[in-house]
Write an enzyme that holds these catalytic residues in place. Structure first.
Site, PDB file in Angstrom:
ATOM      1  N   LYS A  64      10.409 -25.346  32.204  1.00 29.60           N
ATOM      2  CA  LYS A  64      10.472 -26.188  33.366  1.00 29.60           C
ATOM      3  C   LYS A  64       9.734 -25.694  34.492  1.00 29.60           C
ATOM      4  O   LYS A  64       9.985 -24.402  34.903  1.00 29.60           O
ATOM      5  CB  LYS A  64      12.021 -26.334  33.469  1.00 29.60           C
ATOM      6  CG  LYS A  64      12.325 -27.193  34.636  1.00 29.60           C
ATOM      7  CD  LYS A  64      13.924 -27.399  34.811  1.00 29.60           C
ATOM      8  CE  LYS A  64      14.466 -28.338  35.803  1.00 29.60           C
ATOM      9  NZ  LYS A  64      15.914 -28.469  35.902  1.00 29.60           N
ATOM     10  N   SER A  90      17.851 -33.094  35.870  1.00 26.97           N
ATOM     11  CA  SER A  90      16.423 -33.023  36.286  1.00 26.97           C
ATOM     12  C   SER A  90      15.443 -32.564  35.532  1.00 26.97           C
ATOM     13  O   SER A  90      14.182 -32.509  35.668  1.00 26.97           O
ATOM     14  CB  SER A  90      16.508 -32.168  37.651  1.00 26.97           C
ATOM     15  OG  SER A  90      17.011 -30.802  37.303  1.00 26.97           O
ATOM     16  N   SER A 108      21.985 -30.952  34.362  1.00 29.00           N
ATOM     17  CA  SER A 108      20.275 -31.223  34.368  1.00 29.00           C
ATOM     18  C   SER A 108      19.929 -30.636  32.693  1.00 29.00           C
ATOM     19  O   SER A 108      18.533 -30.809  32.705  1.00 29.00           O
ATOM     20  CB  SER A 108      19.693 -30.728  35.354  1.00 29.00           C
ATOM     21  OG  SER A 108      20.084 -31.354  36.641  1.00 29.00           O
TER      22      SER A 108
END
Length: 489
Positions: free
Chosen positions: A82, A157, A181
């Site tokens: 990420k 997210s 997330s």
């Protein structure tokens, strides 16, 4: 593409093939690159990938294995990051324009551990800007799409991290979980996603959103793979003051140990109005499966559940406003070319560099911390947070884990909630309290809706009891393997 292609195998299977000499790390990494070239224009999970560097890492792994010097079971297996996790000499944008030109000068601790284990650290994955969102619509570089339905969001997210695994672009990824997330996008994309206990995995090198809530964790297609990755990234780190000094169990070995059936708590507050009927039906089937293998279920109560969202959005925004104050146009962030004086540098750099959701949360947080309101908002939220944690402690005196849905609905369509922030925030209604209490949670896929969208179930465990949580999750996953289903891209 042949079903024997490395992209359709789990990390555990790839590890076995590497050890057996039937495939090389270069083969696996090239197959990953080819898959990204083939499907990522549709999915947009990746913001950046250095293909040459990835292949160099793979060749180094093959050279080690040829000498009998393999470093770990994940030596030669690709892992995506990420884009809030620092990888030396690679971009770190946090999906924000304000960091569009930034390259990290160092490795995050989890990245260093993966490199020490020989994993191929490859690619920067899309997210909601600074991890603020539940749909990956807030990225400054465009949204990620759900591989199961390109008209739907992948969750957020960590939407890029979940979608990349679901689309079989990479077998393993890391994300970060501040209020759901990891678990929520895992549910919406039909993969496994785990948030470890707060302090179990170092946050050093993670671009901070809310420091008392953030935690790095794995995405994978199976619980077995999640255990393999978690074992490598966990452990105490002196560079992170919140890192907890505890031993890291051999999660993979403990998965194989036979365990007695456990008691699962079903919190009545999580099974009320607002849950999609098909989600409820899938969770009911999960409950019946556990009962069929000897598990007991018990209705429990977490009475402060209704406080979770307001408490979270006071604490998280307050910490975000403090953490993001460093992005000021003065140091390593982009500076506005329209700035004419010092005040302009701050105001215009942030105004141009931050997106609408980041601005909204920073303003809310600054307000909650402002003179005259600190006691009324932030201090009261911290007190309520203690009550939420105490609720979990009482329940865990009676049960071994808690079973809930991960998300109240399957994936929703783009734009469906973007104009209504409250509706968007409610996407994390089942996951937020776990972060507030600092507990481990895992989402495991448990079926598809009538429209072919994944549904996930969540298990919540006691602090630093990841082994038990993984065993319970694996008891379901090894018999169903919903995460091994491949979307038709």
């Amino acid at each position: 593409m042949s079903n024997n292609s490395p992209i359709f195998k789990t990390a555990t299977e790839l590890s076995q093939d590497l050890q057996g000499g039937t495939v090389t790390s270069v083969d696996i990494t090239q197959a990953m690159i080819d898959r990204i070239d083939a499907v990522d224009e549709q999915v947009h999970a990746f913001l950046h990938i250095d293909k040459e560097d990835a292949l160099d890492q793979a060749k180094a792994s093959d050279d080690r294995r040829a000498k009998g010097e393999s470093l770990s079971p994940l030596d030669g297996v690709p892992v995506g990051m990420k884009d809030v996790i620092a990888v030396k000499d690679q971009p770190l944008t946090a999906a924000s324009k304000i960091l569009e030109n930034y390259r990290s000068p160092y490795d995050a601790t989890v990245v260093r551990k993966l490199k020490d284990a020989g994993a191929v650290v490859a690619g920067r994955l899309n997210l909601d800007e600074f991890a603020m969102g539940s749909s990956t619509e807030n990225s400054a570089y465009g949204p990620t799409r759900n591989p199961w339905n390109l008209e739907c969001v992948p969750g957020g997210s960590s939407g890029g991290s979940s979608a990349a695994v679901a689309a079989r672009e990479v077998p393993l990824t890391l994300g970060s979980d501040t209020g759901g997330s990891i678990r929520q996008p895992a549910s919406l994309c039909g993969v496994v996603g785990m948030k470890p206990t707060y302090g179990m995995v170092s946050r050093y090198g993670l671009a901070a959103f809310a420091s008392s809530l953030d935690q790095i964790g794995p995405f994978s297609t199976t619980v077995e793979d999640a255990a393999l990755l978690l074992e490598i990234i966990s452990g105490h780190d002196s560079l992170d003051s919140t890192s907890y000094p505890t031993e890291v169990p051999n999660y993979s070995a403990e998965l194989k140990n036979s365990s007695e059936p456990k008691v699962l708590g079903l919190p009545k507050e999580f099974f009320g109005p607002g849950m999609d009927d098909e989600v409820r039906a899938s969770i009911d089937q999960v409950i019946e499966y556990y009962r069929s293998i000897g598990y007991q279920t018990k209705e429990v109560s977490l009475p402060t559940t209704d406080l979770s969202i307001p408490v979270y959005y006071v604490i998280a925004t307050a910490e975000a406003s403090s953490n993001l104050a460093r992005y000021d146009g003065i140091r390593y962030t982009s500076r506005s070319e329209r700035a004419e004086n010092a005040i302009d540098v701050y105001a215009k750099s942030r105004g141009e560099g931050f997106g609408a959701e980041v601005k909204r949360r920073c303003i809310l947080g600054a307000y909650a911390l402002s003179s005259g309101y600190y006691d009324a908002y932030y201090l009261r939220a911290q007190k309520a947070r203690t009550l939420i944690r105490q609720d979990f402690e009482k329940v865990f005196a009676e049960v071994d884990a808690i079973l809930t849905p991960t998300s109240p609905t399957p994936a929703f369509k783009f734009g469906e909630k973007s104009e209504d922030p409250i509706s968007m925030y409610l996407s994390d209604v089942y996951t937020i309290s776990t972060n507030l209490a600092g507990l481990p949670g895992i989402s495991v896929p448990c079926g598809l809706s009538s429209s072919g969208l994944p549904i996930g179930m969540q298990l919540i465990g006691k602090a630093f009891d990841e082994s038990n949580l993984l065993q319970i999750a694996n008891a379901y996953d090894r018999e169903h393997l919903h995460g091994r289903q491949v979307p038709n891209l």
